[in-house]
Design an enzyme around this catalytic site. Structure first.
Site, PDB file in Angstrom:
ATOM      1  N   LYS A 177     -11.750  -5.356 -68.379  1.00 37.15           N
ATOM      2  CA  LYS A 177     -11.880  -6.372 -69.434  1.00 37.15           C
ATOM      3  C   LYS A 177     -11.257  -5.890 -70.742  1.00 37.15           C
ATOM      4  O   LYS A 177     -10.478  -6.596 -71.368  1.00 37.15           O
ATOM      5  CB  LYS A 177     -13.369  -6.705 -69.688  1.00 37.15           C
TER       6      LYS A 177
ATOM      7  N   ARG B 195     -24.089 -11.401 -71.267  1.00 40.20           N
ATOM      8  CA  ARG B 195     -24.441 -10.568 -70.112  1.00 40.20           C
ATOM      9  C   ARG B 195     -25.757 -10.976 -69.487  1.00 40.20           C
ATOM     10  O   ARG B 195     -26.163 -10.367 -68.499  1.00 40.20           O
ATOM     11  CB  ARG B 195     -24.589  -9.132 -70.584  1.00 40.20           C
TER      12      ARG B 195
ATOM     13  N   ARG C  35     -11.545   7.130 -66.485  1.00 33.12           N
ATOM     14  CA  ARG C  35     -11.290   6.569 -67.817  1.00 33.12           C
ATOM     15  C   ARG C  35     -11.399   7.645 -68.893  1.00 33.12           C
ATOM     16  O   ARG C  35     -12.285   8.491 -68.875  1.00 33.12           O
ATOM     17  CB  ARG C  35     -12.289   5.458 -68.131  1.00 33.12           C
TER      18      ARG C  35
ATOM     19  N   ARG D 125     -16.672   8.696 -72.008  1.00 33.27           N
ATOM     20  CA  ARG D 125     -17.860   8.048 -72.568  1.00 33.27           C
ATOM     21  C   ARG D 125     -19.136   8.619 -71.973  1.00 33.27           C
ATOM     22  O   ARG D 125     -19.177   8.952 -70.792  1.00 33.27           O
ATOM     23  CB  ARG D 125     -17.803   6.538 -72.284  1.00 33.27           C
TER      24      ARG D 125
ATOM     25  N   ARG E  23     -25.419   0.998 -64.243  1.00 32.82           N
ATOM     26  CA  ARG E  23     -24.747  -0.137 -64.906  1.00 32.82           C
ATOM     27  C   ARG E  23     -24.371  -1.202 -63.885  1.00 32.82           C
ATOM     28  O   ARG E  23     -24.472  -2.402 -64.152  1.00 32.82           O
ATOM     29  CB  ARG E  23     -23.509   0.353 -65.667  1.00 32.82           C
TER      30      ARG E  23
HETATM   31  P1  AP5 Z   1     -11.608  -0.984 -68.956  1.00 31.19           P
HETATM   32  O1  AP5 Z   1     -10.586  -1.950 -69.411  1.00 31.19           O
HETATM   33  O2  AP5 Z   1     -12.083   0.056 -69.903  1.00 31.19           O
HETATM   34  O3  AP5 Z   1     -12.826  -1.770 -68.262  1.00 31.19           O
HETATM   35  P2  AP5 Z   1     -13.979  -2.666 -68.878  1.00 31.19           P
HETATM   36  O4  AP5 Z   1     -14.160  -3.818 -67.960  1.00 31.19           O
HETATM   37  O5  AP5 Z   1     -13.708  -2.963 -70.313  1.00 31.19           O
HETATM   38  O6  AP5 Z   1     -15.168  -1.633 -68.661  1.00 31.19           O
HETATM   39  P3  AP5 Z   1     -16.404  -1.182 -69.547  1.00 31.19           P
HETATM   40  O7  AP5 Z   1     -17.001  -0.019 -68.793  1.00 31.19           O
HETATM   41  O8  AP5 Z   1     -16.027  -0.956 -70.968  1.00 31.19           O
HETATM   42  O9  AP5 Z   1     -17.312  -2.386 -69.403  1.00 31.19           O
HETATM   43  P4  AP5 Z   1     -18.793  -2.448 -69.558  1.00 31.19           P
HETATM   44  O10 AP5 Z   1     -18.996  -3.894 -69.443  1.00 31.19           O
HETATM   45  O11 AP5 Z   1     -19.594  -1.614 -68.634  1.00 31.19           O
HETATM   46  O12 AP5 Z   1     -19.047  -1.705 -70.942  1.00 31.19           O
HETATM   47  P5  AP5 Z   1     -19.247  -2.223 -72.427  1.00 31.19           P
HETATM   48  O13 AP5 Z   1     -18.447  -1.345 -73.285  1.00 31.19           O
HETATM   49  O14 AP5 Z   1     -19.037  -3.694 -72.519  1.00 31.19           O
HETATM   50  O15 AP5 Z   1     -11.013  -0.265 -67.633  1.00 31.19           O
HETATM   51  C1  AP5 Z   1     -11.722   0.770 -66.982  1.00 31.19           C
HETATM   52  C2  AP5 Z   1     -10.731   1.871 -66.545  1.00 31.19           C
HETATM   53  O16 AP5 Z   1      -9.858   1.354 -65.542  1.00 31.19           O
HETATM   54  C3  AP5 Z   1      -9.813   2.365 -67.678  1.00 31.19           C
HETATM   55  O17 AP5 Z   1      -9.609   3.729 -67.495  1.00 31.19           O
HETATM   56  C4  AP5 Z   1      -8.492   1.585 -67.467  1.00 31.19           C
HETATM   57  O18 AP5 Z   1      -7.376   2.333 -67.916  1.00 31.19           O
HETATM   58  C5  AP5 Z   1      -8.491   1.409 -65.955  1.00 31.19           C
HETATM   59  N1  AP5 Z   1      -7.907   0.121 -65.525  1.00 31.19           N
HETATM   60  C6  AP5 Z   1      -8.062  -1.097 -66.117  1.00 31.19           C
HETATM   61  N2  AP5 Z   1      -7.418  -2.054 -65.408  1.00 31.19           N
HETATM   62  C7  AP5 Z   1      -6.852  -1.420 -64.334  1.00 31.19           C
HETATM   63  C8  AP5 Z   1      -6.065  -1.868 -63.232  1.00 31.19           C
HETATM   64  N3  AP5 Z   1      -5.727  -3.161 -63.075  1.00 31.19           N
HETATM   65  N4  AP5 Z   1      -5.674  -0.959 -62.322  1.00 31.19           N
HETATM   66  C9  AP5 Z   1      -6.011   0.362 -62.456  1.00 31.19           C
HETATM   67  N5  AP5 Z   1      -6.741   0.845 -63.481  1.00 31.19           N
HETATM   68  C10 AP5 Z   1      -7.173  -0.043 -64.416  1.00 31.19           C
HETATM   69  O19 AP5 Z   1     -20.795  -1.952 -72.629  1.00 31.19           O
HETATM   70  C11 AP5 Z   1     -21.337  -0.666 -72.693  1.00 31.19           C
HETATM   71  C12 AP5 Z   1     -22.848  -0.743 -72.913  1.00 31.19           C
HETATM   72  O20 AP5 Z   1     -23.133  -1.423 -74.159  1.00 31.19           O
HETATM   73  C13 AP5 Z   1     -23.625  -1.543 -71.870  1.00 31.19           C
HETATM   74  O21 AP5 Z   1     -23.970  -0.760 -70.746  1.00 31.19           O
HETATM   75  C14 AP5 Z   1     -24.865  -1.984 -72.673  1.00 31.19           C
HETATM   76  O22 AP5 Z   1     -25.790  -0.938 -72.804  1.00 31.19           O
HETATM   77  C15 AP5 Z   1     -24.273  -2.271 -74.056  1.00 31.19           C
HETATM   78  N6  AP5 Z   1     -23.857  -3.672 -74.214  1.00 31.19           N
HETATM   79  C16 AP5 Z   1     -22.588  -4.139 -74.455  1.00 31.19           C
HETATM   80  N7  AP5 Z   1     -22.575  -5.482 -74.509  1.00 31.19           N
HETATM   81  C17 AP5 Z   1     -23.863  -5.886 -74.302  1.00 31.19           C
HETATM   82  C18 AP5 Z   1     -24.484  -7.169 -74.213  1.00 31.19           C
HETATM   83  N8  AP5 Z   1     -23.774  -8.308 -74.355  1.00 31.19           N
HETATM   84  N9  AP5 Z   1     -25.815  -7.198 -73.988  1.00 31.19           N
HETATM   85  C19 AP5 Z   1     -26.548  -6.069 -73.859  1.00 31.19           C
HETATM   86  N10 AP5 Z   1     -26.027  -4.830 -73.901  1.00 31.19           N
HETATM   87  C20 AP5 Z   1     -24.686  -4.739 -74.135  1.00 31.19           C
END
Ligand code: AP5
Ligand code: ZN
Length: 215
Positions: free
Chosen positions: A13, A88, A127, A159, A170
């Site tokens: 994402k 979420r 990552r 991270r 997660r």
């Molecule tokens: P990346 O693009 O970083 O993936 P992402 O979907 O953004 O993954 P996240 O882990 O950031 O999502 P998340 O939803 O768990 O975490 P968030 O930060 O929102 O890609 C991942 C890896 O793959 C990278 O290395 C990239 O280079 C590689 N890649 C990408 N595309 C690729 C492809 N096509 N092919 C190969 N490789 C590829 O949330 C973190 C924490 O914050 C949560 O656990 C929670 O505690 C809190 N939080 C955030 N939002 C909320 C909410 N709305 N409500 C409650 N808690 C929340």
């Protein structure tokens, strides 16, 4: 264009949202990035959020709803927005609908990036993140200089919530609390599924084709 990018942790994402935000000139709003910035700055919100984030749990809905409301009311969202990581839970989605009604910016589409659990684990374990918000992958998207950010030159890090046991948690939280939103948005006629297992460029092309319909 008013878009939600949806999908499991590690679906890509953030990677896609950064590129799409530039291409379509709309702000990329990542609740994960906002929370991590607060953790780094040691704000009250950051201290509270970190307890949940480190365990792979969701930060409570009321905190996120307040945060996203404030962000969507900022002037740069006049031209649209690209939400990443919000909503979420069903209560977050219901609150979003109310907020968007108040600011007359209803959703155009929810793009679900569909990726297998096996691929999620591979992506997250490789990552490497930068405090400026960029992220890389040691195999799939390496930085030009090993361990350093292309954009700002800072040292990349892993991270705290990217360890294998926290990733598993997660994914479990995603399946229980977040995945039901797929049906929620399908019933509203807003959901489009994208195969996220291809390359970064291939997924970008597919999402761009969808977003072009709403220009
Ligand atoms: P990346 O693009 O970083 O993936 P992402 O979907 O953004 O993954 P996240 O882990 O950031 O999502 P998340 O939803 O768990 O975490 P968030 O930060 O929102 O890609 C991942 C890896 O793959 C990278 O290395 C990239 O280079 C590689 N890649 C990408 N595309 C690729 C492809 N096509 N092919 C190969 N490789 C590829 O949330 C973190 C924490 O914050 C949560 O656990 C929670 O505690 C809190 N939080 C955030 N939002 C909320 C909410 N709305 N409500 C409650 N808690 C929340
Ligand atoms: Zn950087």
């Amino acid at each position: 264009m008013n878009i939600v990018l949806f999908g499991p942790p590690g679906a890509g994402k953030g990677t896609q949202a950064k590129e799409l935000s530039q291409k379509y000139d709309i702000p990329h709003i990542s609740t994960g990035d906002i929370l991590r910035a607060n953790v780094r700055e040691g704000t009250e919100l950051g201290l509270k959020a970190k307890e949940y984030m480190d365990k792979g749990e969701l930060v409570p809905d009321q905190v996120l709803i307040g945060l996203i409301k404030d962000r969507l009311e900022e002037p740069d969202c006049e031209k649209g927005y690209l939400l990443d990581g919000y909503p979420r839970t069903i209560p977050q989605a219901d609150a979003l609908e109310d907020i968007l009604g108040e600011i007359s910016k209803p959703l155009d589409v929810v793009i679900n990036i569909d990726v297998s659990d096996e691929e999620v684990v591979k992506r997250i374990s490789g990552r490497r993140t930068c405090s400026c918000g960029e992220s890389y992958h040691v195999m799939f998207n390496p930085p030009e200089k090993e361990g350093l950010c292309n954009a700002c030159g800072a040292q990349l890090y892993q991270r705290d919530d990217d360890s294998e046991d926290v990733v598993r948690q997660r994914l479990a939280v995603y399946n229980e609390k977040t995945k039901p939103l797929i049906n929620y948005y399908e019933e509203k006629g807003l959901l489009v599924n994208v195969d996220g297992n291809g390359s970064v460029d291939k997924v970008f092309e597919t999402i761009s084709e969808i977003m072009d319909r709403y220009k």
